[in-house]
Design an enzyme around this catalytic site. Structure first.
Site, PDB file in Angstrom:
ATOM      1  N   MET A   1       0.885  -1.171   0.000  1.00 54.09           N
ATOM      2  CA  MET A   1       0.000   0.000   0.000  1.00 54.09           C
ATOM      3  C   MET A   1       0.919   1.216   0.000  1.00 54.09           C
ATOM      4  O   MET A   1       1.440   1.632   1.045  1.00 54.09           O
ATOM      5  CB  MET A   1      -0.905  -0.008   1.234  1.00 54.09           C
ATOM      6  CG  MET A   1      -1.906  -1.146   1.262  1.00 54.09           C
ATOM      7  SD  MET A   1      -2.710  -1.316   2.882  1.00 54.09           S
ATOM      8  CE  MET A   1      -3.339   0.346   3.133  1.00 54.09           C
ATOM      9  N   THR A   2       1.169   1.767  -1.180  1.00 60.52           N
ATOM     10  CA  THR A   2       2.152   2.841  -1.288  1.00 60.52           C
ATOM     11  C   THR A   2       1.717   4.103  -0.559  1.00 60.52           C
ATOM     12  O   THR A   2       2.560   4.907  -0.151  1.00 60.52           O
ATOM     13  CB  THR A   2       2.403   3.182  -2.766  1.00 60.52           C
ATOM     14  OG1 THR A   2       1.159   3.493  -3.396  1.00 60.52           O
ATOM     15  CG2 THR A   2       3.056   2.020  -3.475  1.00 60.52           C
ATOM     16  N   CYS A   3       0.408   4.302  -0.384  1.00 63.98           N
ATOM     17  CA  CYS A   3      -0.046   5.506   0.303  1.00 63.98           C
ATOM     18  C   CYS A   3       0.363   5.508   1.764  1.00 63.98           C
ATOM     19  O   CYS A   3       0.420   6.561   2.398  1.00 63.98           O
ATOM     20  CB  CYS A   3      -1.564   5.637   0.188  1.00 63.98           C
ATOM     21  SG  CYS A   3      -2.463   4.237   0.878  1.00 63.98           S
ATOM     22  N   ALA A   4       0.644   4.304   2.318  1.00 76.77           N
ATOM     23  CA  ALA A   4       1.037   4.201   3.721  1.00 76.77           C
ATOM     24  C   ALA A   4       2.409   3.558   3.884  1.00 76.77           C
ATOM     25  O   ALA A   4       2.813   3.273   5.004  1.00 76.77           O
ATOM     26  CB  ALA A   4       0.003   3.392   4.505  1.00 76.77           C
ATOM     27  N   ASN A   5       3.160   3.335   2.764  1.00 78.23           N
ATOM     28  CA  ASN A   5       4.465   2.663   2.821  1.00 78.23           C
ATOM     29  C   ASN A   5       4.337   1.351   3.596  1.00 78.23           C
ATOM     30  O   ASN A   5       5.088   1.079   4.530  1.00 78.23           O
ATOM     31  CB  ASN A   5       5.509   3.579   3.475  1.00 78.23           C
ATOM     32  CG  ASN A   5       5.691   4.883   2.723  1.00 78.23           C
ATOM     33  OD1 ASN A   5       5.536   4.925   1.512  1.00 78.23           O
ATOM     34  ND2 ASN A   5       6.003   5.946   3.449  1.00 78.23           N
TER      35      ASN A   5
END
Length: 1468
Positions: free
Chosen positions: A1433-1437
């Site tokens: 989930m790139t929005c939350a690393n």
């Protein structure tokens, strides 16, 4: 909504809703007709609910059947659970109360009891005033009885919740009824959630504890102390709050404090404040627990003894050390909390190490002192451990309050220490140097404590300290406190001269800020916090006089007899430097260089000698001034020079810089291990930290009401206003008196705007009406531009938004004000003059007889005026309540040059880039408030010279070698291979100034109102290298955007969907949909729509579900690659560049890559834009690139765009010269340097031998003649770029080689790239001014835009990666994961970061700056985890990693996912 500040609370009739009066208040808002229907609905609903409750009340009164009562109570509970406060009235609540209390006592039917108590709970929740009625009908004893009996668990749980509701409004009644013990006795039987309710009840009661009868709450202390061991954080924090309140209430009674210590409170509290407790408690509660220990230790001998036995001093040392390491945290709230934490720790240390004065006879202090004298080992350990740390805190720029606290603790330690203990401290810590720095401060309390410390040293170690006091200048500082005529010899920048009749302030308007009461230990009847200062009128003078007469021999007052050997030696070297500078430049400059060389080596040898050189000796010897005079060729002492002589001066300076650089960057084992320049830098920084006394302004952040600013626009502002009385200057017949006596002024508006507003009201009628018309027409736009707050008047929506935030705390108000158009008042430049025609209609203002700069705000002017008296000030309530008198007069046409200029006519001065750099060092003023002859100014100027040498060391060494080769002193061109050492930029950072700037930037009110001291802006512009990169990043964001970097909110952080898209800077994020196959077109559209807005952008790819931080970073990465595609005509694509294939979007994208960074390809200056569509497209792309880069910096995004140092340099407004070509094309740079050396050698040979045809045989390039190279007049690598040669020569030979080199340099770094750079800068400036980035170097610009490039460190990975949901740091899959990513090569690291975060590079600061933190969790898999792929989930690393069976399998799957998982965002 709060009522007006002048209104008193009025009584309301029963059932009438309370309303606020809007008359005379800025908080009123007009009723919006759109909500009239909603209000009518609520009114009708309230009437219906009241009718229903009256019927239920009647049924409860009449019904006696238990089953019917259960039914009615159930109906009542349902009604209360859905109603609002208006549905009930005081009369109804009063009527329900006795009935519900009676039913709660129903012992036969548990259902009736449960429903009755539930109804009581709901009643208090809906109508809080009903708690008073319930108390009157004995509800609290009833509930306590049921809770204590605990016959039915569900009834007991409901009673617990009811008591919590009642305790909010009736804490005293709950206390008297025994509610504390009732809720605590059986707390272990309840669930965690109900345990929190029970402790919340106790916390509510503890908020208003009586002081006369402590027994009801003292009985609960053992249970509360036991609860501190629980694991639930919320529970422990609430318990800690209860104990803090209890301790505060009984702190004036030593007997009660002794009782508290009997139940293990000391041990539990000490365990809680250890470093592991920081993760358990919030910062305010953590500080409160330290304050609890302060009160216990102050009033209880048992607590004092137990704390020492628990080694509390070592614990406090660890806490302070942790604070020092984390002091640069970006959150202002956390920083302020840690500052309060240090204050509480200092209070505790003062309580732990009390120094009993001879006049005090308190029994408890005598016992403590006897304990310390008996246990001297405790004093020894504490002193040796804490004194160096406290000295470091003071030296690092602590404010006056912290400085005084540290000095008080040191003073107490020295008083309690024996001569042996003190000898150990003096041996390991330079206490004399420390005291010399403290004596530069202005506060009399600080000076008095410093004198006491010096007196203790002289009493216990007379011989040792006397010699060190002479060496470090402490003797001269004390002597200067008595002798005004010697004040100039003291190194204090502020000047602390006192006389016998000097008056001290006997009181303060805000007494609690007086340092006399800051760390005082009060017992019994407490001393008032307000009142007169306890420091006697001539305390400092008398103490200094006593010390001079009792500890210093009289013969020390006889001139040079007190000078040390080192000081005399350095003075002799300084005089030799001066003689060398005053000598005319002779025919043999080499001899002068040798003399300088020898003198400088003497200085370095002395600095690195066996006997250390003190700051006092270093400065007083005059070495710094002599070095400056020599390096500047006397420019620093001249008021002006003739432009014709400037070039010769600068040539001499350049030569001296080269010699100085060659010496300072060369090692010599005989002298020192480090580079000589490093030793000199360290000594200069030590001197600067000791001597500088730049002021710090702090503003206590308290809640302020809205104010009405009558000037300049008459609007309400959500911050305090200044009160001003306007008086016309005497003798000004053109103006008249202002009619109003006192006016309120917006502190954010400039005096220029103020004057424009006031002018029509004070101008006499005889003035021409056309002048007024001109004034109003011409100055209205200026007013709006200068004061953005004024634009809110014509925007009702913005005004309402301002009014809506008025109830927020002031620090939140400040951040809200900055969105979206109001910027921080942090001027980087202060214009000193305007156009002459504007002065016909302008006013000038004076404050206390001094004229104020028109570009400043009135707040700035007041703060700066007060700082002239105090080195540090607190802008408290007095600043806003005081009435200031401003004198106004009509402006006269000013003289064009009021300040001395080093050059008489700078417009006639044309300098080369190298000379321009040198000229800027000496020609510009560093800090306006310092005299150029002051030691602090000279130190900073010399540091500026050294930093410029370090920056230009490669060019200086290269020029020196080229010149030597041209003169024939060196044979062969191999000498052109230059390896120049350099000093890390961190060595130039001054820790104390950096901390002072950090303190200033944490003060949001001072920053937003422009009240920060001028030295912050001036030093940042003139000497940015003095501040750390992190501090400069904060400063740049505040200056450019008026806010810190807005960090994206991670999931779970936001409390509502509205706040989810809001950053910490107060701006709402804006979503923008882009197309992956049309990235460049999407970028153009994005910049056209949102480029000029400050709102952060959040990207969403078309037909993809992902949104947030990851897609946004990937968009900027893809845009970066688009601009690096070959064939666009943007960058040099010669033999130094190569195409790199990247695996993005499932296809190979070739991009131009250069290890040294991209640099624009040259285009002929003669090429017209209208004649070349290709070049026109190039300029458009550079303009777009400038916009994208600026937007990335504004939003804190990372780009994958490696630009060369030379490009950043020219973008920042610096001129490029011949040597800059080495930074992006070393082969071309070396070739041109060799060509230029041949030209110089030819010129040197011709001057000796004349025009000899055989000279060409000696001038060969790598064994070949220039003619044999067959060079044409074209730019190498760009055959279409024909150089504009003046003659008809087509080939290069020795006769035109100089012209060839000059033309290539011009085409490569000047005219050939000028328009491209200007296009890039014009696009950038459309987003925000590029001048704000001039405080960064070229390398720092790369780091700022593209993030970190360094290799990963294993410890950094372990410390800054979070493992959760099935994984810990010791899990086998986690260990395999860390080993795998540690073994990644550079390209694999880029792929991993692109996969996890959306960007192939880490942000500035590396993994510690990654926000949200990289989190690795266990991915839920079936029976075969080896078949699964990791997902993110790139929005939350957020990386979901399956528990693979082997390391090899994990590496295989990770690499496959990293390569194949690019190019789209889908659900994982």
């Amino acid at each position: 909504m709060d009522t007006s500040s002048t209104a008193s609370m009025s009584s309301h009739s029963e059932g009438e809703a309370e309303r606020d009066s809007t008359y005379g208040s800025c908080d009123s808002e007009e009723v919006d007709p759109r909500y009239s229907g909603l209000r009518e609905f609520h009114r009708n609903r309230s009437y219906g609910d009241q009718s229903k409750f009256k019927k239920i009340l009647l049924k409860l009164t009449e019904e006696t059947d238990p089953s019917s009562q259960v039914t009615v109570l159930t109906e009542l509970c349902e009604g209360l659970s859905f109603c609002v406060e208006d549905s009930l009235s005081s009369m109804l609540s009063d009527s329900f109360s006795p009935i519900l209390v009676r039913l709660a006592r129903h012992d036969d039917n548990p259902d009736i009891m449960l429903l009755a108590v539930r109804a009581i709970t709901y009643l208090c929740d809906v109508f809080p005033r009903s708690a008073a009625f319930l108390v009157r009908h004995d509800a609290v004893p009833t509930l306590c009885k049921k809770l204590t009996a605990i016959e039915y668990l569900d009834v007991a749980e409901q009673c617990l919740q009811a008591l919590e509701k009642i305790s909010r409004d009736q804490p005293l009644a709950c206390l008297q009824a025994g509610a504390i013990l009732a809720v605590l006795n059986y707390i272990d039987f309840f669930s965690t959630s109900l345990q929190r309710v029970a402790i919340s009840t106790v916390a509510n009661i503890c908020k208003k504890l009586p002081s006369d009868s402590p027994s009801p709450f003292m009985e609960a202390v053992p249970i509360l102390c036991n609860l501190l061991q629980y694991e639930d954080r919320q529970l422990v924090e609430s318990v800690a709050l209860c104990l803090i309140k209890i301790t505060e209430r009984v702190s004036q009674t030593p007997e009660n404090l002794e009782d508290l210590c009997k139940h293990g409170m000391i041990h539990q509290a000490t365990q809680l404040i250890q470093l592991c407790g920081k993760s358990t408690l919030s910062v305010p509660v953590y500080n409160g627990m330290i304050g609890l220990l302060v009160k216990l230790c102050s009033g209880s001998y048992t607590a004092f003894k137990n704390l020492h036995e628990l080694n509390i001093c070592n614990i406090l040392k660890d806490i302070i050390t942790t604070h020092e390491l984390s002091r640069t945290m970006s959150s202002s709230h956390l920083s302020d909390g840690h500052c309060l934490q240090v204050q509480e720790i200092l209070k505790l240390l003062n309580a732990l190490l009390p120094a009993l004065s001879k006049t005090e006879k308190l029994q408890i202090l005598s016992e403590k002192e006897a304990f310390l004298f008996t246990n001297s080992d405790l004093v020894r350990m504490s002193t040796i451990t804490l004194v160096p740390l406290l000295m470091q805190m003071v030296d690092s720029g602590a404010n006056t309050y912290i400085c005084y606290g540290c000095l008080s603790v040191i003073n107490n330690m020295f008083y309690l220490s024996t001569s042996d203990i003190l000898g150990e401290v003096v041996k390991d810590s330079n206490i004399s140097r420390f005291l010399a720095g403290v004596f530069t401060r202005k506060d009399q309390h600080v000076l008095d404590v410093a004198l006491q410390i010096a007196e203790s040293c002289l009493q216990k170690l007379p011989n040792t300290c006397l010699n060190s006091f002479m060496k470090e200048g402490v003797f001269f500082s004390i002597d200067a406190l008595l002798t005004p005529e010697k004040g100039s010899h003291v190194l204090s920048s502020g000047g602390n001269l006192l006389s016998p009749d000097s008056s001290q302030k006997k009181g303060t308007a805000e007494g609690k800020k007086c340092l006399c009461f800051a760390f005082e230990i009060t017992l019994g009847t407490s001393h008032p916090e307000t009142g007169s200062c306890k420091l006697s009128e001539n305390a400092v003078y008398n103490r200094a006089k006593h010390m001079m007469s009792n500890f210093f021999p009289p013969e020390l007052n006889h001139g040079d007899e007190v000078l040390t050997d080192i000081l005399q030696k350095l003075r002799a070297i300084s005089l030799a430097f001066n003689d060398l500078t005053s000598m005319p430049v002779g025919e043999s400059p080499l001899q002068d260089e040798e003399k300088f060389y020898a003198l400088l080596w003497n200085v370095i040898a002395t600095l690195d000698g066996k006997e250390s050189v003190s700051t006092f000796e270093f400065i007083k010897s005059g070495i710094v001034r002599s070095l400056l005079n020599y390096l500047s060729n006397g420019l620093t002492t001249r008021e002006s020079i003739v432009p014709d002589c400037a070039s010769s001066h600068l040539s001499i300076i350049e030569k001296r810089f080269s010699v100085f650089t060659k010496l300072m960057f060369s090692k010599s084992d005989a002298v020192c291990e480090d580079l000589p320049i490093v030793m000199l830098i360290r000594k200069l920084h030590s001197a600067l930290s000791s001597l500088e006394n730049f002021p710090v302004v702090t503003s206590p952040l308290t809640k302020q009401r809205n104010c009405f600013a009558s000037i300049p626009e008459g609007i309400c502002v959500p911050y305090p206003c200044l009160k001003v009385r306007l008086i016309k200057a005497e003798g000004d017949e053109c103006l008249r008196d202002y009619s109003k006596s006192v006016v309120t002024v917006d502190p954010l508006s400039s005096l220029d705007t103020f004057g424009n507003f006031l002018y029509p009201f004070v101008m006499k009628k005889s003035e021409s009406s056309s002048t007024v018309a001109m004034h109003e027409t011409e100055n209205r736009p200026t007013q709006s531009a200068v004061d953005p707050v004024l634009r809110h008047e014509k925007s009702p929506g913005v005004v309402n938004e301002l009014l809506s935030i008025s109830s927020m705390p002031l620090e939140i108000q400040v951040s809200q004000l900055k969105a979206p158009e109001v910027e921080m008042k942090l001027p980087l430049d202060h214009p000193v003059s305007s156009h002459d025609e504007d002065y016909l209609a302008k006013l000038l203002f004076s404050l206390d007889g001094r004229e104020i700069d028109q570009s400043m705000t009135l707040y700035q002017a007041i703060i700066l005026r007060q700082m002239e008296v105090e080195s540090e000030m607190i802008a408290g309530s007095k600043l806003w309540s005081q009435v200031y008198t401003l004198t106004y007069r009509r402006a006269r046409k000013p003289s064009h040059d009021n300040t001395p200029n080093i050059v008489s006519s700078s417009s006639d001065l044309v300098l080369s880039p190298k000379h321009g750099i040198i000229w800027c060092i000496f020609a510009s003023k560093l800090v306006s408030e310092l005299e150029s002859s002051s030691p602090v100014y000279e130190i900073m100027l010399l540091l500026r010279c050294l930093e410029a040498m370090n920056r230009q060391s490669f060019q200086l060494v290269l020029d020196e070698k080229g010149s030597t080769l041209g003169e024939g002193s060196l044979d062969g061109l191999e000498c052109m291979r230059v390896v120049s050492p350099s000093v890390p930029k961190s060595d130039f950072v001054n820790v104390k100034l950096t901390e002072k700037l950090e303190q200033q930037m944490r003060d949001s009110l001072a920053v937003s109102t422009g009240g920060i001291p001028s030295w912050c802006n001036e030093l940042m512009n003139s000497c940015p290298f003095l501040f750390s990169f992190e501090a400069r990043c904060k400063y740049y964001r505040l200056a450019a955007f008026g806010r810190p970097l807005g960090r994206d909110d991670s999931p779970g952080r936001s409390s509502s969907s509205r706040e989810r898209y809001r950053t910490s800077g107060g701006y709402f994020k804006k979503k923008f949909v882009v197309h992956r196959d049309r990235i460049m077109d999407s970028a153009v559209k994005m910049m056209d729509i949102h480029g000029d807005k400050k709102v952060p952008l959040e990207v969403e790819f078309d037909d993809e579900v992902g949104t947030g931080l990851g897609p946004t970073l990937e968009f900027f990465t893809l845009v970066s690659h688009e601009f690096q595609k070959p064939g666009l005509g943007l960058w040099r694509e010669d033999h130094n560049s190569s195409a790199r294939g990247t695996n993005l979007d499932n296809e190979n994208l070739n991009i131009v890559f250069s290890s040294l960074g991209l640099f624009p390809r040259p285009w002929p200056a003669s090429l017209e834009i209208s004649d070349s569509a290709e070049f026109s497209e190039v300029l458009k792309r550079f303009t777009l690139l400038g916009k994208v880069v600026a937007k990335a910096l504004q939003d804190g995004r990372v780009m994958d765009l490696h630009l060369s140092k030379a490009f950043y340099k020219v973008f920042l407004g610096q001129d490029l010269d011949f040597n800059d070509i080495w930074s992006f094309d070393p082969q071309l740079g070396r070739t041109l340097a060799e060509f230029q050396s041949l030209v110089d050698r030819k010129r040197a040979l011709e001057s000796v031998c004349g025009m000899d045809s055989n000279l060409d045989n000696n001038l060969c390039f790598r064994g070949s003649k220039i003619e044999d190279l067959c060079l044409e007049f074209t730019v190498p690598g760009f055959p279409d770029y024909v150089l504009p040669i003046s003659c008809d020569c087509k080939m290069v030979d020795m006769t035109n080689l100089e012209d060839y080199v000059s033309l290539i340099v011009n085409a490569t770094i000047k005219s050939g790239i000028q328009r491209q750079v200007e296009a890039f800068r014009s696009g950038f400036d459309q987003i925000f001014p590029s001048k704000h980035l001039q405080i960064f170097s070229e390398n720092e610009m790369e780091r700022l835009l593209c993030g970190e490039h360094d290799a990963w460190v294993f410890n950094e990975l372990l410390d800054h990666i979070k493992f959760d949901h099935g994984y810990t740091g010791s899990s086998p899959p986690v260990i395999n994961f860390l080993e795998i990513i540690q073994e990644f090569d550079r390209e694999q690291q880029r792929l991993f970061l692109q996969f996890v975060t959306g960007a192939p590079r880490l942000p500035p600061g590396g993994f510690p700056s990654l926000n949200p933190k990289l989190t690795v969790v266990r991915k839920l898999c079936g029976n075969s985890p080896d078949a699964e792929l990791p997902s993110v989930m790139t929005c939350a690393n957020y990386l979901k990693l399956p528990p693979y069976s082997t390391k090899e399998k994990m590496e295989e799957k990770m690499l496959y996912a990293m390569k194949e998982g690019q190019g789209a965002f889908h659900l994982s």
